[in-house]
Design a protein around this motif. Structure first.
Motif, PDB file in Angstrom:
ATOM      1  N   ASP A 144       2.300  14.284  -1.273  1.00 39.56           N
ATOM      2  CA  ASP A 144       1.372  13.220  -1.687  1.00 39.56           C
ATOM      3  C   ASP A 144       1.313  13.088  -3.194  1.00 39.56           C
ATOM      4  O   ASP A 144       0.439  12.431  -3.734  1.00 39.56           O
ATOM      5  CB  ASP A 144      -0.023  13.472  -1.122  1.00 39.56           C
ATOM      6  CG  ASP A 144      -0.666  14.746  -1.676  1.00 39.56           C
ATOM      7  OD1 ASP A 144       0.060  15.532  -2.330  1.00 39.56           O
ATOM      8  OD2 ASP A 144      -1.873  14.952  -1.456  1.00 39.56           O
ATOM      9  N   GLY A 177      -2.261  -1.637   1.201  1.00 35.52           N
ATOM     10  CA  GLY A 177      -1.210  -0.663   1.477  1.00 35.52           C
ATOM     11  C   GLY A 177      -0.589  -0.042   0.240  1.00 35.52           C
ATOM     12  O   GLY A 177       0.364   0.743   0.356  1.00 35.52           O
ATOM     13  N   LYS A 178      -1.115  -0.348  -0.936  1.00 37.60           N
ATOM     14  CA  LYS A 178      -0.582   0.189  -2.183  1.00 37.60           C
ATOM     15  C   LYS A 178      -1.718   0.765  -3.016  1.00 37.60           C
ATOM     16  O   LYS A 178      -2.861   0.327  -2.884  1.00 37.60           O
ATOM     17  CB  LYS A 178       0.157  -0.909  -2.961  1.00 37.60           C
ATOM     18  CG  LYS A 178       1.349  -1.479  -2.202  1.00 37.60           C
ATOM     19  CD  LYS A 178       2.024  -2.578  -2.994  1.00 37.60           C
ATOM     20  CE  LYS A 178       3.184  -3.183  -2.178  1.00 37.60           C
ATOM     21  NZ  LYS A 178       3.855  -4.269  -2.921  1.00 37.60           N
ATOM     22  N   LYS A 182       1.475   3.648  -2.616  1.00 35.06           N
ATOM     23  CA  LYS A 182       1.918   4.350  -1.419  1.00 35.06           C
ATOM     24  C   LYS A 182       1.833   5.865  -1.553  1.00 35.06           C
ATOM     25  O   LYS A 182       1.876   6.581  -0.556  1.00 35.06           O
ATOM     26  CB  LYS A 182       3.336   3.913  -1.061  1.00 35.06           C
ATOM     27  CG  LYS A 182       3.418   2.424  -0.723  1.00 35.06           C
ATOM     28  CD  LYS A 182       4.800   2.014  -0.273  1.00 35.06           C
ATOM     29  CE  LYS A 182       4.824   0.534   0.107  1.00 35.06           C
ATOM     30  NZ  LYS A 182       6.147   0.115   0.609  1.00 35.06           N
ATOM     31  N   LYS A 187      -0.427   9.067  -3.235  1.00 35.28           N
ATOM     32  CA  LYS A 187      -1.799   9.290  -3.683  1.00 35.28           C
ATOM     33  C   LYS A 187      -1.893   9.736  -5.133  1.00 35.28           C
ATOM     34  O   LYS A 187      -2.761   9.271  -5.885  1.00 35.28           O
ATOM     35  CB  LYS A 187      -2.476  10.322  -2.777  1.00 35.28           C
ATOM     36  CG  LYS A 187      -3.936  10.581  -3.136  1.00 35.28           C
ATOM     37  CD  LYS A 187      -4.575  11.575  -2.184  1.00 35.28           C
ATOM     38  CE  LYS A 187      -6.029  11.831  -2.566  1.00 35.28           C
ATOM     39  NZ  LYS A 187      -6.684  12.800  -1.647  1.00 35.28           N
ATOM     40  N   LYS A 214       3.478   1.571  -7.954  1.00 35.03           N
ATOM     41  CA  LYS A 214       2.709   1.310  -6.739  1.00 35.03           C
ATOM     42  C   LYS A 214       3.568   1.159  -5.491  1.00 35.03           C
ATOM     43  O   LYS A 214       3.075   1.347  -4.368  1.00 35.03           O
ATOM     44  CB  LYS A 214       1.848   0.054  -6.925  1.00 35.03           C
ATOM     45  CG  LYS A 214       2.627  -1.239  -7.137  1.00 35.03           C
ATOM     46  CD  LYS A 214       1.685  -2.402  -7.370  1.00 35.03           C
ATOM     47  CE  LYS A 214       2.437  -3.698  -7.648  1.00 35.03           C
ATOM     48  NZ  LYS A 214       1.511  -4.817  -7.909  1.00 35.03           N
ATOM     49  N   ASP A 215       4.844   0.821  -5.628  1.00 36.52           N
ATOM     50  CA  ASP A 215       5.721   0.633  -4.477  1.00 36.52           C
ATOM     51  C   ASP A 215       6.526   1.881  -4.119  1.00 36.52           C
ATOM     52  O   ASP A 215       7.273   1.880  -3.146  1.00 36.52           O
ATOM     53  CB  ASP A 215       6.702  -0.521  -4.743  1.00 36.52           C
ATOM     54  CG  ASP A 215       5.998  -1.859  -4.836  1.00 36.52           C
ATOM     55  OD1 ASP A 215       5.189  -2.170  -3.946  1.00 36.52           O
ATOM     56  OD2 ASP A 215       6.259  -2.603  -5.809  1.00 36.52           O
ATOM     57  N   TYR A 253       7.601   5.443  -2.687  1.00 39.75           N
ATOM     58  CA  TYR A 253       7.231   6.306  -1.564  1.00 39.75           C
ATOM     59  C   TYR A 253       8.345   7.325  -1.337  1.00 39.75           C
ATOM     60  O   TYR A 253       9.436   7.219  -1.910  1.00 39.75           O
ATOM     61  CB  TYR A 253       6.976   5.483  -0.295  1.00 39.75           C
ATOM     62  CG  TYR A 253       8.188   4.752   0.246  1.00 39.75           C
ATOM     63  CD1 TYR A 253       8.964   5.294   1.280  1.00 39.75           C
ATOM     64  CD2 TYR A 253       8.561   3.510  -0.271  1.00 39.75           C
ATOM     65  CE1 TYR A 253      10.073   4.625   1.783  1.00 39.75           C
ATOM     66  CE2 TYR A 253       9.669   2.825   0.223  1.00 39.75           C
ATOM     67  CZ  TYR A 253      10.420   3.394   1.244  1.00 39.75           C
ATOM     68  OH  TYR A 253      11.526   2.737   1.731  1.00 39.75           O
TER      69      TYR A 253
END
Length: 530
Positions: free
Chosen positions: A52, A233-234, A236, A238, A521-522, A524
């Protein structure tokens, strides 16, 4: 202006005086929490991170968290994840929504923005038009940022209602909307600003995907996801930890060892190794930055265009760039990057021609050459370029001494016109020619780099900037570039490439070409191995 490569390093001794900076209510830390930033050894930060937490290797501390201050690109890589602008620019140079969901021109002077409803700042306050107006008014009092609003008529610019902002300019200015993408025009919360008395170290309150958790100067910056972020959803992931790793080679090694997940600004020499490694990927893309050999046009013999052109003919730019930058970037094709709106494809830069160089030097009265200096910072590629040019210019009798300075000292020197030749780079932050050519405008403070004052050129740039019709505007920009070709006040060398790298399980990471302020932010993780 984007301070480009020139302003990307700061004096470390100044940073080390700051022990710890935290957001309100955040965990505390201190010098004892710091880890090595230059040895390249993995710290306990990564091993404890887990799935995370994204760990990013950055080149320097941001110096400040003020969204409208400090134009250093390395600062924006942090701040742009905390604050957001009204609009952004996509890879095709189109203006697209961010905090403003739409906009229209009422006339050539009036731009109306419609804000997204329900966007929350990190303190829970809703974004309102009053926050935008408050931010814009502050920007005009700032140093670097005020360029973005210098043509705004603040007596007529106002909040129409809570979600509508009317921006009026003193004259038509086609590039105005693109300046609202600039990281230095990011919006902050008026209430938080007043409560903290303008202290962004206490209250860095934006609308971005991440909030500040803590900043341990000289070590790391910790961000945590904004759970109320307006884009569903963003982000992705933490948590984000940005580790200060000053040496570029060490960032590469940390990436390979798994100490970090993303490495910013890797050295070109490491690309082959990282590309061959199945666990790492290189993320590279042409940006809007062009590197130059700047010429001090106010000094003899450089006040003679024949001498400037002779230097351009005497250096093999293609050979030098390929050697110094190890095949990265693009050998300069014009006075700014070809992807910038208004680029003139018919402008052909001077190519290596030793006999032509000797001929022009003789015409100008320097058949045996002369002595000069080339000033550079500590960037290895720039040192290499200077060294190669030193050797090449010797072939026409020009004896060059290389003067290597730290960034701050170099800036101070050229501001006092103490340079002859200078390695430098500038970014066309708006993605269009008014910004690129504006660096050469007679009234631009950046003129301290080249000191070339051409009224005809400056008038064309002014006229183009005020021309709202794109086709007509481009024609004027192209004419301005033809004047530069005739006068040759500067030698373009390289259209720079962004060189970042990541672990193969990191997905969704893309370079941000407009100001290299990469947004996370995108991003993952995908550990499936596919």
């Amino acid at each position: 202006m984007k301070k480009s490569l020139m302003f990307r390093k700061i004096v470390t001794v100044l940073l080390t005086t700051v022990l710890l900076i935290t957001a309100p209510g955040c965990s505390q830390g201190g010098p004892s929490a710091s880890t090595s930033t230059s040895s390249g050894s993995s710290s306990s930060v990564k091993s404890a991170a887990g799935q995370d937490t994204l760990v990013v290797g950055i080149i320097t501390d941001p110096l400040t968290l003020d969204p409208n201050d400090n134009n250093m690109q390395a600062s924006h890589t942090v701040k742009r994840n905390i604050y957001e602008p009204l609009v952004t620019i996509d890879d095709d140079n189109n203006v697209v929504p961010c905090l403003a969901e739409s906009w229209e021109y009422e006339d050539d002077y009036t731009l109306v923005f419609h804000l997204r409803k329900g966007v929350l700042f990190h303190n829970g306050e809703e974004l309102k038009a009053s926050d935008v107006i408050f931010t814009l008014n502050r920007i005009r009092e700032m140093g670097a940022a005020k360029l973005a609003v210098e043509k705004v008529d603040f007596e007529k610019t106002a909040a129409v209602d809570d979600y509508t902002v009317k921006v009026v300019t003193t004259k038509p200015f086609a590039a105005q909307i693109k300046y609202f993408e600039w990281p230095l025009t990011c919006i902050f919360n008026e209430k938080a600003y007043k409560e903290s008395e303008g202290d962004f170290l206490k209250a860095p309150i934006g609308t971005g995907p991440y909030k500040l958790k803590q900043w341990i100067s000289g070590d790391r910056i910790e961000l945590v996801a904004n759970e109320d972020y307006w884009e569903e959803g963003k982000p992705k992931i933490k948590n984000v930890i940005m580790r200060l790793i000053t040496e570029s080679a060490n960032r590469s090694m940390e990436l390979e060892s798994g100490g970090i997940d993303i490495a910013y600004e890797i050295p070109a020499s490491d690309i082959p190794r990282l590309e061959e490694n199945p666990d790492t990927d290189v993320v590279r893309s042409l940006c809007l930055n062009t590197n130059y050999i700047a010429i001090n046009n106010s000094k003899k013999p450089f006040d003679d265009a024949r001498v400037r052109k002779a230097i351009a003919y005497a250096v093999d730019v293609e050979k030098a760039v390929k050697s110094a930058y190890k095949g990265t970037g693009l050998v300069a094709e014009g006075f700014f990057t070809p992807t910038v709106e208004g680029f003139n494809n018919n402008v052909e830069l001077i190519k290596y021609n030793l006999e032509k160089a000797k001929e022009l030097l003789a015409e100008a009265g320097y058949p045996d050459g002369f002595k000069t200096t080339i000033m550079t910072d500590n960037t290895q590629e720039r040192i290499d370029i200077a060294t190669i040019f030193q050797s090449q210019l010797a072939a026409v009798g020009i004896d060059v001494e290389i003067v290597q300075l730290e960034q701050g000292a170099m800036v101070a020197a050229y501001e006092r016109s103490q340079h002859d030749l200078l390695t430098v780079g500038f970014t066309s932050t708006t993605g269009e020619a008014s910004r690129a050519l504006g660096f050469f405008h007679k009234d631009n403070p950046v003129q301290s780099v080249w000191r070339w004052y051409n009224d005809e050129f400056s008038d064309l740039v002014d006229k183009a900037s005020a021309t709202m019709d794109l086709e007509e505007r481009v024609k004027l920009y192209q004419q301005a570039q033809e004047i530069m070709l005739e006068e040759y006040p500067v030698i373009p060398t390289l259209h720079r490439e962004i060189l970042n790298a990541k672990r193969s399980y990191v997905k969704g990471f893309n370079n941000n070409r407009t100001f290299e302020s990469h947004i996370l932010k995108d991003v993952y993780f995908d550990f499936s191995g596919k």
